[in-house]
Design an enzyme around this catalytic site. Sequence first.
Site, PDB file in Angstrom:
ATOM      1  N   GLY A  54       0.850  -1.192   0.000  1.00  0.00           N
ATOM      2  CA  GLY A  54       0.000   0.000   0.000  1.00  0.00           C
ATOM      3  C   GLY A  54       0.877   1.230   0.000  1.00  0.00           C
ATOM      4  O   GLY A  54       2.056   1.147   0.372  1.00  0.00           O
ATOM      5  N   CYS A  81       5.259  -6.133   1.716  1.00  0.00           N
ATOM      6  CA  CYS A  81       5.614  -4.714   1.727  1.00  0.00           C
ATOM      7  C   CYS A  81       4.885  -3.974   2.863  1.00  0.00           C
ATOM      8  O   CYS A  81       5.157  -4.212   4.021  1.00  0.00           O
ATOM      9  CB  CYS A  81       5.342  -4.110   0.348  1.00  0.00           C
ATOM     10  SG  CYS A  81       6.178  -2.538   0.135  1.00  0.00           S
ATOM     11  N   TYR A  82       3.927  -3.119   2.546  1.00  0.00           N
ATOM     12  CA  TYR A  82       3.164  -2.441   3.605  1.00  0.00           C
ATOM     13  C   TYR A  82       2.534  -3.489   4.534  1.00  0.00           C
ATOM     14  O   TYR A  82       2.468  -3.296   5.752  1.00  0.00           O
ATOM     15  CB  TYR A  82       2.077  -1.578   2.953  1.00  0.00           C
ATOM     16  CG  TYR A  82       1.163  -0.840   3.906  1.00  0.00           C
ATOM     17  CD1 TYR A  82       1.503   0.419   4.381  1.00  0.00           C
ATOM     18  CD2 TYR A  82      -0.058  -1.389   4.310  1.00  0.00           C
ATOM     19  CE1 TYR A  82       0.646   1.116   5.239  1.00  0.00           C
ATOM     20  CE2 TYR A  82      -0.914  -0.709   5.166  1.00  0.00           C
ATOM     21  CZ  TYR A  82      -0.550   0.545   5.628  1.00  0.00           C
ATOM     22  OH  TYR A  82      -1.393   1.223   6.471  1.00  0.00           O
ATOM     23  N   HIS A 171       8.292  -7.720  -3.237  1.00  0.00           N
ATOM     24  CA  HIS A 171       7.050  -8.170  -3.884  1.00  0.00           C
ATOM     25  C   HIS A 171       7.240  -9.518  -4.578  1.00  0.00           C
ATOM     26  O   HIS A 171       7.691  -9.566  -5.716  1.00  0.00           O
ATOM     27  CB  HIS A 171       6.584  -7.118  -4.904  1.00  0.00           C
ATOM     28  CG  HIS A 171       6.077  -5.875  -4.240  1.00  0.00           C
ATOM     29  ND1 HIS A 171       4.767  -5.721  -3.862  1.00  0.00           N
ATOM     30  CD2 HIS A 171       6.717  -4.751  -3.852  1.00  0.00           C
ATOM     31  CE1 HIS A 171       4.611  -4.545  -3.278  1.00  0.00           C
ATOM     32  NE2 HIS A 171       5.777  -3.931  -3.253  1.00  0.00           N
ATOM     33  N   SER A 225     -21.081 -11.190 -27.855  1.00  0.00           N
ATOM     34  CA  SER A 225     -20.391 -10.191 -28.677  1.00  0.00           C
ATOM     35  C   SER A 225     -19.368 -10.845 -29.587  1.00  0.00           C
ATOM     36  O   SER A 225     -18.860 -10.221 -30.505  1.00  0.00           O
ATOM     37  CB  SER A 225     -19.675  -9.192 -27.771  1.00  0.00           C
ATOM     38  OG  SER A 225     -18.584  -9.836 -27.127  1.00  0.00           O
ATOM     39  N   GLY A 226     -19.065 -12.131 -29.299  1.00  0.00           N
ATOM     40  CA  GLY A 226     -18.013 -12.787 -30.066  1.00  0.00           C
ATOM     41  C   GLY A 226     -16.660 -12.627 -29.399  1.00  0.00           C
ATOM     42  O   GLY A 226     -15.687 -13.239 -29.805  1.00  0.00           O
ATOM     43  N   GLY A 227     -16.597 -11.804 -28.366  1.00  0.00           N
ATOM     44  CA  GLY A 227     -15.359 -11.678 -27.594  1.00  0.00           C
ATOM     45  C   GLY A 227     -15.143 -12.929 -26.745  1.00  0.00           C
ATOM     46  O   GLY A 227     -16.033 -13.784 -26.649  1.00  0.00           O
ATOM     47  N   VAL A 228     -13.976 -13.016 -26.142  1.00  0.00           N
ATOM     48  CA  VAL A 228     -13.616 -14.217 -25.384  1.00  0.00           C
ATOM     49  C   VAL A 228     -14.627 -14.482 -24.258  1.00  0.00           C
ATOM     50  O   VAL A 228     -15.149 -15.596 -24.125  1.00  0.00           O
ATOM     51  CB  VAL A 228     -12.204 -14.072 -24.761  1.00  0.00           C
ATOM     52  CG1 VAL A 228     -11.864 -15.297 -23.924  1.00  0.00           C
ATOM     53  CG2 VAL A 228     -11.171 -13.855 -25.844  1.00  0.00           C
ATOM     54  N   ASP A 229     -14.930 -13.459 -23.482  1.00  0.00           N
ATOM     55  CA  ASP A 229     -15.751 -13.672 -22.295  1.00  0.00           C
ATOM     56  C   ASP A 229     -17.157 -14.155 -22.653  1.00  0.00           C
ATOM     57  O   ASP A 229     -17.641 -15.141 -22.095  1.00  0.00           O
ATOM     58  CB  ASP A 229     -15.843 -12.393 -21.455  1.00  0.00           C
ATOM     59  CG  ASP A 229     -14.471 -11.883 -21.070  1.00  0.00           C
ATOM     60  OD1 ASP A 229     -13.525 -12.692 -21.100  1.00  0.00           O
ATOM     61  OD2 ASP A 229     -14.336 -10.683 -20.762  1.00  0.00           O
ATOM     62  N   SER A 230     -17.794 -13.454 -23.575  1.00  0.00           N
ATOM     63  CA  SER A 230     -19.170 -13.862 -23.876  1.00  0.00           C
ATOM     64  C   SER A 230     -19.199 -15.193 -24.628  1.00  0.00           C
ATOM     65  O   SER A 230     -20.138 -15.971 -24.482  1.00  0.00           O
ATOM     66  CB  SER A 230     -19.932 -12.765 -24.622  1.00  0.00           C
ATOM     67  OG  SER A 230     -19.396 -12.545 -25.889  1.00  0.00           O
ATOM     68  N   SER A 231     -18.164 -15.478 -25.407  1.00  0.00           N
ATOM     69  CA  SER A 231     -18.140 -16.770 -26.119  1.00  0.00           C
ATOM     70  C   SER A 231     -17.993 -17.923 -25.130  1.00  0.00           C
ATOM     71  O   SER A 231     -18.673 -18.950 -25.239  1.00  0.00           O
ATOM     72  CB  SER A 231     -16.971 -16.827 -27.107  1.00  0.00           C
ATOM     73  OG  SER A 231     -17.098 -15.802 -28.042  1.00  0.00           O
ATOM     74  N   LYS A 368      -8.975 -13.208 -16.621  1.00  0.00           N
ATOM     75  CA  LYS A 368      -9.026 -13.451 -18.071  1.00  0.00           C
ATOM     76  C   LYS A 368      -8.347 -14.765 -18.470  1.00  0.00           C
ATOM     77  O   LYS A 368      -8.886 -15.543 -19.256  1.00  0.00           O
ATOM     78  CB  LYS A 368      -8.334 -12.289 -18.794  1.00  0.00           C
ATOM     79  CG  LYS A 368      -8.589 -12.249 -20.272  1.00  0.00           C
ATOM     80  CD  LYS A 368      -9.904 -11.576 -20.518  1.00  0.00           C
ATOM     81  CE  LYS A 368     -10.234 -11.446 -21.964  1.00  0.00           C
ATOM     82  NZ  LYS A 368     -11.455 -10.650 -22.140  1.00  0.00           N
TER      83      LYS A 368
END
Length: 512
Positions: A54, A81-82, A171, A225-231, A368
């Site tokens: 943070g 870290c924080y 990190h 939509s044909g995008g990855v998520d909706s497909s 994703k």
Amino acid sequence: MEEKILILNFGGQYDQLIARRVRECNVYSEVKPYDMSLEEIKAFNPIGIIFTGGPDSVYKENSYHPAEGIFELGIPILGICYGCQLIAYHLGGSVVPAEEDTAREYGRTETNINPNCPIFDGIDSKIVTWMSHGDYMQKIPQGFVIAATSQACPNVAISNERLNIYGVQFHPEVNHTEFGTKMIRNFLYKVCGATGSWTMAGFMQDSIEAIREKVGEGKVLLALSGGVDSSVLAALLAKAIGRQLTCVFVDHGLMRLNEGDEVEEAFRNWDINLIRINAEKRFLEKLAGVTDPETKRKIIGEEFIRVFEEVGKQIGSVDYLAQGTIYPDVIESGKGNADVIKSHHNVGGLPDYVDFKEIIEPLRLLFKDEVRGLGRELGLSSVLVDRQPFPGPGLAIRIIGEITKEKLDLLRKADYIFREEIEKAGIRNDMNQYFAVLTNLRSVGVMGDGRTYDYAIALRSVVTSDFMTAEFARIPYEVLDIVSRRIVNEVPNVNRILYDITSKPPATVEYE
Ligand code: XMP
């Protein structure tokens, strides 16, 4: 999901990265705000807790602190870290601002670790870690031992094996830290006792059952939509409820060249109800004269919903609207006090009133890369699963200023040429997203012997792993040269091509 890691976010920029790393180790994790109450934490029932970094200093007034009693729960904790400084501060150590040039570290740092510490098990004793801190632990809490040191900082990591509490100043979640994922894996498996139950095959089975239970005999409408998520969502829902699903593909006229037909083609042979709506006219009417980016996004988001509602009424008794919202959207939307950079049309752009019983978002807990993994698990082809992202508002946010059909057609041609030449050059996999943008800049040029006063097209291409930060892709000049010449020759009203060499930040990937 019984086996969960809770990631408490103290305002660090790597919260999502930590969550992804944990999940890559096959352990489910969720990011929650730092002020989650003790009761909520107990109800969440994690096998381990990670405190993120943070920007604050733990000793400052109004800095972020976890719920009182969290250290007494007996749940293993890893502070980063924080988060590490919080452990020191709350358990009796001390944290102070680092003096100039001593103990303040930024970037790559040579670090000596103690391989006997459980989280460093199996790791070389001299490694490079990634630091970014202006405070340091001057005194470590009683009962803890120092588990790592660097030249500038004597207390780089602390551990208490009895309490199962560990803190690292660096990190481990970033790629620059050597063995970072191994450290996280050690924490999960050697400290928290994880078994690694998080897989996409398991998620698929659980989701299918959950969807069936939720939906019953009801009908579901999905915006495809044909995008990855909706497909991927279409495939998941198809598997769960078959023909109770109707996929509506709204062609808003803001697609890339031939894209509408390609999407229809890809889904035509599936055992689902697929409706394609040609809504170009109504979207363009709504967008006429609109130049403000956020207004464009809101209009498009709202119009989408209106179209679905109408289709829903035609089909009759549609109970659920399914959306391909994914976890980064959920985390981003939940950050109350953060600046809204852009309202993604599938979340921020939703109108208040939606005429469905309920919205279901079966992918809302996935990152994703997990969505892609699920897609593969469901048997989708690489053409769909590995597509580059295309924003919901489509080309509307790649045309600066007012949108017209002529401008859209112009941009479609230029974009197609750019993509075609990238494919031809065989450099598609060297970048994660590439597209053309129609700027509202017009400038003087000369073609033949005549003066022109035409548009400038900007080419944008980025390399990124998470789209939160990105670098511009180093496309060879020869390829840019071909693209530039082809666009100016083949696309009317364009006389200038610009290549965008800004990273994100400060720029964003899209222009609006
Ligand atoms: P920015 O422009 O925010 O883009 O740097 C990051 C990534 O998000 C995509 N993007 C969107 N995706 N709906 C989406 O589904 C949207 O409204 C939207 N806006 C941006 C963008 O293409 C890039 O991959």
